[in-house]
Scaffold this active site. Structure first.
Site, short mmCIF file in Angstrom:
data_model
loop_
_atom_site.label_atom_id
_atom_site.label_comp_id
_atom_site.label_asym_id
_atom_site.label_seq_id
_atom_site.Cartn_x
_atom_site.Cartn_y
_atom_site.Cartn_z
N ARG A 1 0.83 -1.22 0.00
CA ARG A 1 0.00 0.00 0.00
C ARG A 1 0.86 1.27 0.00
NH1 ARG A 1 -4.92 -0.82 3.98
NH2 ARG A 1 -5.62 1.03 2.84
N SER B 1 -8.33 11.72 2.27
CA SER B 1 -7.93 10.56 3.05
C SER B 1 -7.84 10.92 4.53
CB SER B 1 -6.57 10.04 2.56
OG SER B 1 -5.96 9.25 3.58
N ASP C 1 -15.74 2.58 2.38
CA ASP C 1 -15.48 1.23 2.91
C ASP C 1 -16.68 0.30 2.71
OD1 ASP C 1 -12.95 1.98 3.62
OD2 ASP C 1 -13.36 2.14 5.76
N LYS D 1 -6.67 -0.20 -1.40
CA LYS D 1 -7.15 -0.59 -0.07
C LYS D 1 -6.48 -1.93 0.31
CE LYS D 1 -9.88 2.90 0.71
NZ LYS D 1 -9.50 3.89 1.71
C1 S3P Z 1 -9.72 5.18 7.64
C2 S3P Z 1 -9.72 5.97 6.52
C3 S3P Z 1 -10.04 5.47 5.17
C4 S3P Z 1 -10.76 4.13 5.26
C5 S3P Z 1 -10.08 3.18 6.19
C6 S3P Z 1 -10.07 3.76 7.59
C7 S3P Z 1 -9.38 5.78 8.94
O1 S3P Z 1 -8.85 5.28 4.44
O2 S3P Z 1 -10.88 3.59 3.97
O3 S3P Z 1 -10.73 1.94 6.22
O4 S3P Z 1 -9.66 5.18 9.98
O5 S3P Z 1 -8.82 6.89 8.95
P1 S3P Z 1 -8.12 6.51 3.63
O6 S3P Z 1 -7.57 7.44 4.63
O7 S3P Z 1 -7.05 5.83 2.84
O8 S3P Z 1 -9.18 7.12 2.78
#
Ligand code: S3P
Length: 450
Positions: free
Chosen positions: A128, A178, A332, A359
């Site tokens: 990732r 994000s 998600d 993801k």
């Molecule tokens: C999350 C942010 C999201 C989400 C992940 C959990 C978090 O990811 O998809 O499951 O807890 O901050 P991204 O920050 O990559 O969008």
């Protein structure tokens, strides 16, 4: 995870109507933050309703490695907060397991600490992108090394080595919406000299902003301009709490709600679930598809709305277009919504979800592979996919191969509830976020065998 657990298989059979009232384990995103921010408080913090999955366990273990006492007993945790300055250099690598949130939030935390730390992860996390978090943290003054990404020369992959300290605030426009990236910069900003301003292209989940404000941090967030300002000038550096409560995880509940919307005759209520508007796209999407949904807010926890959602089966769903802000607010839940669309009447489109490619697995490819395996017509696009709904015709069964992605595993299981053939799913993947998934579905009447 033990060897025997690693081989456990969940067997899903065609299920009669799902009926009942249940609750789901604590929100995974909020649980990470409750543990981490609890460690930054002075003194003991009790966390109730903590998420039970492997990802949250990775955050607890990483904090212990930094010298923080964390005791977890079921869904209650006690964290002995030490403040930023009480964190100690880890004696070994911090293993973030499957958890992107752990790795990215700890990047921001450790960027401000005057010692070096190595962050590692499992094979899924090791693929990732981490350049998005390393770039601004380097601009703030942290030194971050990692593996170069063979696919993208400018990219960076785990393991990461972070040598922190002496940060300065920056003005930064995030290249993607994000919450992990935003939260990393907030954590670094709290340890920097001067102000840090962060702007997002879309509003990602705002649990960090809500919880830090609740704990007394110098943070200002404007959801309209999508700007977050952190200014620690004159701040004592202390977060204050003695007890916090984590709402149930809407992302876990989504699989139960979709199941209730597609299995004929169902009537399912999920109680005490988080209803943060940056997360409720799944409810709006299901409503737009014709699901019979009732949502009641009952309380608030740490600035987060909490409530009850009831879904009653109301016949086949309509196709949907899930794009833009709705897609971001259900990012998600796209695997769960893909199942709803796969059984709906008509052709559904998912657009603006290119982030799904990075993801826990390439979720666009994983969804396309699993729907195709179940005999459903699906076509990938660069930032999404199309699904031709069966309008109720049962999907095929078979073996779900989630590629270590919990949400793909659970989506495969929900699809299996409508198949005349058996569907098998590796249970260990589900445990990343929702270890009680099968148990709860069984109490609602699903035919699931371990
Ligand atoms: C999350 C942010 C999201 C989400 C992940 C959990 C978090 O990811 O998809 O499951 O807890 O901050 P991204 O920050 O990559 O969008």
């Amino acid at each position: 995870m033990t060897e025997s657990a690693a081989q456990e298989i969940l067997r899903v059979g065609r299920s009669p109507s799902l009926r009942g009232v249940c609750s789901v384990p604590g929100d995974k995103s909020i649980s990470h933050r409750a543990l981490l921010f609890g460690a930054l408080c002075r003194g003991a913090v009790e966390i109730r309703g903590l998420g039970l999955g492997g990802d949250n366990a990775s955050t607890a273990a990483a904090l212990r490695a930094l010298g923080v006492e964390v005791q977890v007993s079921g869904s209650t945790a006690r964290v002995e907060g030490r403040g930023f300055s009480g964190l100690r250099q880890a004696q070994a690598e911090l293993d973030c397991g499957n958890s992107g949130t752990t790795m990215r939030l700890f990047c921001g935390l450790l960027a401000g600490r005057p010692f070096a730390t190595t962050l590692t992860g499992d094979p899924s996390l090791s693929r990732r992108p981490m350049g998005r978090v390393a770039k601004p943290l380097r601009l703030m003054g942290a030194r971050i090394e990692g593996h170069s990404d063979p696919q993208r020369p400018e990219g960076l992959l785990p393991p990461l080595v972070i040598a922190g300290g002496n940060l300065r605030g920056i003005d930064y426009a995030l290249p993607v919406a994000s919450a992990q990236l935003k939260s990393a910069l907030v954590l670094a900003g709290l340890q920097a000299s001067g102000k840090t301003c962060i702007e997002e292209p879309g509003l990602s989940r705002d649990h960090t902003e809500r919880m830090l404000r609740f704990l007394g941090a110098p943070i200002h967030a404007d959801p309209v301009t999508r700007r977050v300002v952190v200014d620690p000038t004159g701040w004592t550096g202390e977060l204050i709490a003695s007890a916090v409560e984590v709402p149930g995880d809407l992302s876990s509940a989504a699989f139960l709600l979709v199941a209730a919307a597609v299995v004929p005759g169902s009537d399912v209520t999920v109680e005490r679930v988080g209803l943060n508007p940056t997360r409720t796209g799944v409810l709006d999407a299901l409503q737009a598809m014709g699901a019979n949904l009732e949502v009641f807010q009952t309380s608030e926890a740490m600035g987060e709305p909490v409530g009850r959602v009831r879904v009653r089966w109301a016949g086949p769903l309509r196709a949907a277009r899930i794009a833009g802000d709705l897609a971001l607010r259900s990012i998600d839940e796209i695997p769960a919504l893909a199942v709803a669309c796969a059984l709906a009447e008509g052709r559904s489109e998912f657009a603006d979800v290119g982030e799904l490619r990075v993801k826990e697995s390439d979720r666009i490819a994983s969804i396309a592979r699993e729907l195709a395996r179940a005999g459903i017509e699906v076509e990938q696009t660069s930032t999404g996919f199309w699904v031709q709904g069966t309008g109720g015709r049962p999907p095929k069964g078979g073996r779900v191969s989630p590629d270590r992605d919990h949400r793909i595993a659970m989506a495969g299981a929900v699809l299996g509830l409508l198949s005349d053939e058996e569907t098998t799913v590796p249970s260990e993947d589900i445990a990343t976020s929702f270890p009680t998934f099968a148990e709860i579905l069984r109490t609602l009447g699903a035919d699931l065998k371990s």
